[in-house]
Structures are given as structure tokens and as C-alpha cells.
Design an enzyme around this catalytic site. Structure first.
Site, PDB file in Angstrom:
ATOM      1  N   ASP A  22      -1.310   6.705   6.564  1.00 27.63           N
ATOM      2  CA  ASP A  22      -2.446   5.892   6.124  1.00 27.63           C
ATOM      3  C   ASP A  22      -2.699   4.853   7.207  1.00 27.63           C
ATOM      4  O   ASP A  22      -2.067   3.805   7.252  1.00 27.63           O
ATOM      5  CB  ASP A  22      -2.124   5.220   4.788  1.00 27.63           C
TER       6      ASP A  22
ATOM      7  N   LYS B 197     -12.152  -1.510   7.847  1.00 29.71           N
ATOM      8  CA  LYS B 197     -11.382  -2.465   8.643  1.00 29.71           C
ATOM      9  C   LYS B 197     -11.686  -2.305  10.133  1.00 29.71           C
ATOM     10  O   LYS B 197     -12.113  -3.247  10.777  1.00 29.71           O
ATOM     11  CB  LYS B 197      -9.893  -2.296   8.355  1.00 29.71           C
TER      12      LYS B 197
ATOM     13  N   TRP C  74       0.812  -1.208   0.000  1.00 33.31           N
ATOM     14  CA  TRP C  74       0.000   0.000   0.000  1.00 33.31           C
ATOM     15  C   TRP C  74       0.846   1.257   0.000  1.00 33.31           C
ATOM     16  O   TRP C  74       0.487   2.254  -0.652  1.00 33.31           O
ATOM     17  CB  TRP C  74      -0.991  -0.028   1.159  1.00 33.31           C
TER      18      TRP C  74
END
Length: 361
Positions: A172, A196, A102
Site C-alpha cells: 500500500d 496524496k 493503516w
């Protein structure tokens, strides 16, 4: 109805108490005679709910007043591009720490908008460890420093907030936000996809220091500018009302569990139990990640014989243990232990793993 133990990496498990409350309120929310999805986002009921959700998140994370909280549409990947658009002007550069899939994708999406300086990367180590802090090549004139505290796919996690000096730190936090207390003052901007640890997909929660909202950035439409969303109370356009509502219920649930200190204790207990089962299996299972970098949220593991993978996955699903297949790029297994995954789920998985090893040894 039979509920399973859900180890999905995202969209992920939500607290049953949150789902049950949403179920009760689905047709008649807050005495309105209609669902929250049928309400005007500018109506008094919804605005009150939105304000309470922000207040609860501020209480959970102890967010200072000089930070704005935004509830935005989309996913975190969208903001890989939108963050440089807002925080950097033409000709500016930013530092990126690459520790997995990511953060590498964040680099590629930022590239069209500024000069990306990859200040550190663990790609040469197959992302099995974190880039050593002593080797980071940070630019004191960078617009910001971006990193991914937890890599969902590769299963590595920073267990301390890195010190980067006066340059704003951008994180992030999609896969570990709300999993433990965090000093928000250490950051310039925090963003997280909701799916999440917060709520359903399609919503991004952002916490941004207000002075950063004043950066000129570059010419862009209002819809892309964070300052415009902040000025409009995250209602510059019609927001994800369902996602915002469910996230607010999750914040209330977390407060009822004892807040982030209680969640940190539980999350450490879950991760410790699973890693102990892996490490204590005599090599039947293994986790390839450097000990200092192991993720609490996303635990990767491999069987000693990949020929057993299909049987393991078939039997776990039959046993009510859902979504343990590893990411397609890496194979193996992955158990995501987000806040809504109880210790009982991990205990059930550990017992299954021991039984599977006995039967297939």
C-alpha cells in the site's frame, strides 16, 4: 487570492502548475468545447489522454511490460478487502506486516476473506519503530505478503524494500508513491490512493504483475475482479474521469521536474530540514519515532508543553501554514511533505517554529 502552504495528510496539496492548467482547460478541454468531466470515457479524446497518462506513469516508475496498470474508482481502503478476494482462494492465508494504523486496518478488512497471519507487528512499541526484520514469521506458502511502506498517521517508513522470497509482495504505497525511484520488479502488486502524491481523492492507481491476474481467487461479481478491469482498460464501468485527468497532469509535471530521482532529492531535503529543526530545538519540539524509521512524507512532532498546542495551531493557520494538527488518535502535530509541497513551505514552517519557541519559550 492567497494560496497557503498546505501540509494536509490527504486530500493533500497538488502542484499549482497542475491546478492552473486544469483551470485553463476546465470549460474547453483539448479543443472540445466542453470540460473533461463532460466527455465520454469511451471517446477518442479521453482514451488518448488515458493512454498518455499510463505511458507517463510507466516512464516515471520504469514499469515493466509484464505489469498491468489500472486506474480504479474508490480508495485504498476498499482494496484492503478486494486484494484478498483476488489473490487468495478459500482456505488460503496471507502474511501481514503491521507497522501502524493503516496496515492494522488492512488486517481487519482482509479477515473475512482468508486466514491472516500477522507475521510481524510493532503495536507493542506503540508503532514508534518498524518490526525488526529478523523477527518476521513468514509463511513460504502464503498467497502474498502485505505491508505498508509508509504509515501516514504514525509517521514511520520502510526505507528499503523487504526481501520476502518467492511470495508476491503487496504494498500500500498511498502516501509515498512517486516520492523516489522504486524497483517495481520487487513487487507483485502496488496500490495507492491518489489523494496524496498523485491527484484528487476517489481514484486508486494499481500496478499488478499480469500473472497474478490469472489467480482464481474466489467467486465474485466481475466489478470486483482485477482481471476484468485490466481486460477492459480500466473502463469496465465509468471511471473517475476527473481524477484520471488530473493524475495525468501530475505525471507530466513530475516528468518536467526531472522525474523521481529529482523528487527523491527534494523530498530528502525537505524532511532533513524539518527534522533538524525539531532535533535542534533543545527539546522544545520532539519527534518520538525511532531514527531508522522516520517518515519523509509525514513528520510527527510534539511541543514540550501540550498546553501550547492550541496557540501553535491557531498561529500557524493565521500565518498561512495549513493542516498541521496531528491525527486525533495521537494528538500533537503532523506535517505532510508530499511531492507538491515545496522546500519553501518547509522553510516557512521551520522559521515559524523557531519564532514561536522564542515568543512562547
Amino acid at each position: 487570492m492567497n494560496r497557503v502552504w498546505n501540509f494536509s495528510a490527504g486530500p493533500a496539496a497538488l502542484p499549482p502548475a497542475v491546478l492552473e492548467r486544469a483551470q485553463r482547460e476546465l470549460l474547453d478541454w483539448n479543443g472540445s468545447g466542453a470540460s473533461v468531466m463532460e466527455q465520454s470515457h469511451r471517446g477518442k479524446r479521453f482514451i488518448a489522454m488515458a493512454e498518455q497518462a499510463e505511458a507517463d506513469l510507466r516512464a516515471l516508475m520504469d514499469i515493466p511490460a509484464d505489469y498491468a496498470v489500472l486506474f480504479l474508482q474508490g480508495g485504498a481502503t476498499q482494496h484492503f478487502a478486494q486484494i484478498p478476494m483476488n489473490l487468495a482462494g478459500p482456505g488460503d492465508s496471507a502474511d501481514y506486516i503491521v507497522s501502524g494504523h493503516w496496515s492494522a486496518k488492512a488486517v481487519s478488512e482482509a479477515g473475512p476473506y482468508l486466514h491472516v497471519n500477522v507475521a510481524a507487528s510493532s503495536v507493542a512499541d506503540d508503532y514508534l519503530m518498524l518490526p525488526a526484520r529478523d523477527n518476521w514469521q513468514l509463511d513460504p506458502n502464503a498467497a502474498y505478503v502485505h505491508y505498508t511502506p509508509n504509515e501516514t498517521i504514525h509517521g514511520v517508513e520502510f526505507h528499503e524494500v523487504p526481501e520476502v522470497g518467492a511470495v508476491p509482495l503487496v504494498a500500500d504505497l498511498s502516501s509515498n508513491i512517486l516520492s523516489e525511484p522504486l524497483d517495481v520488479n520487487r513487487f507483485g502488486l502496488i496500490y495507492a490512493g491518489a489523494q496524496k502524491n498523485i491527484g484528487p481523492s476517489g481514484l486508486v492507481v494499481m500496478i499488478i504483475r499480469r500473472d497474478l491476474l490469472q489467480r482464481a481467487g474466489r467467486p465474485m461479481a466481475k466489478i470486483f475482479r482485477y482481471a476484468e478491469h485490466a481486460a477492459a482498460g480500466s473502463m469496465l464501468n465509468t471511471p473517475n474521469t476527473w481524477g484520471w485527468y488530473l493524475s495525468g497532469l501530475t505525471f507530466q509535471w513530475l516528468l518536467g521536474q526531472g522525474g523521481l530521482e529529482a523528487m527523491a532529492k527534494l523530498n530528502h531535503a525537505k524532511a532533513d530540514a524539518l527534522y533538524q529543526a525539531i532535533d535542534g530545538s533543545g527539546g522544545y519540539y520532539r519527534n518520538p519515532i525511532d531514527l531508522a524509521a522516520r517518515s519523509r512524507m509525514n513528520v510527527r512532532f510534539e511541543l514540550h508543553d501540550t498546553a501550547l498546542d492550541a496557540a501553535f495551531l491557531q498561529e500557524t493557520e493565521a500565518a498561512g501554514l495549513l493542516a498541521l494538527k496531528g491525527h486525533k488518535a495521537l494528538g500533537g502535530m503532523r506535517a505532510s511533505l508530499y511531492n507538491a509541497v515545496p522546500l519553501a513551505a518547509v522553510e516557512a514552517l521551520v522559521e515559524f517554529m523557531r519564532d514561536f519557541a522564542r515568543r512562547h519559550g
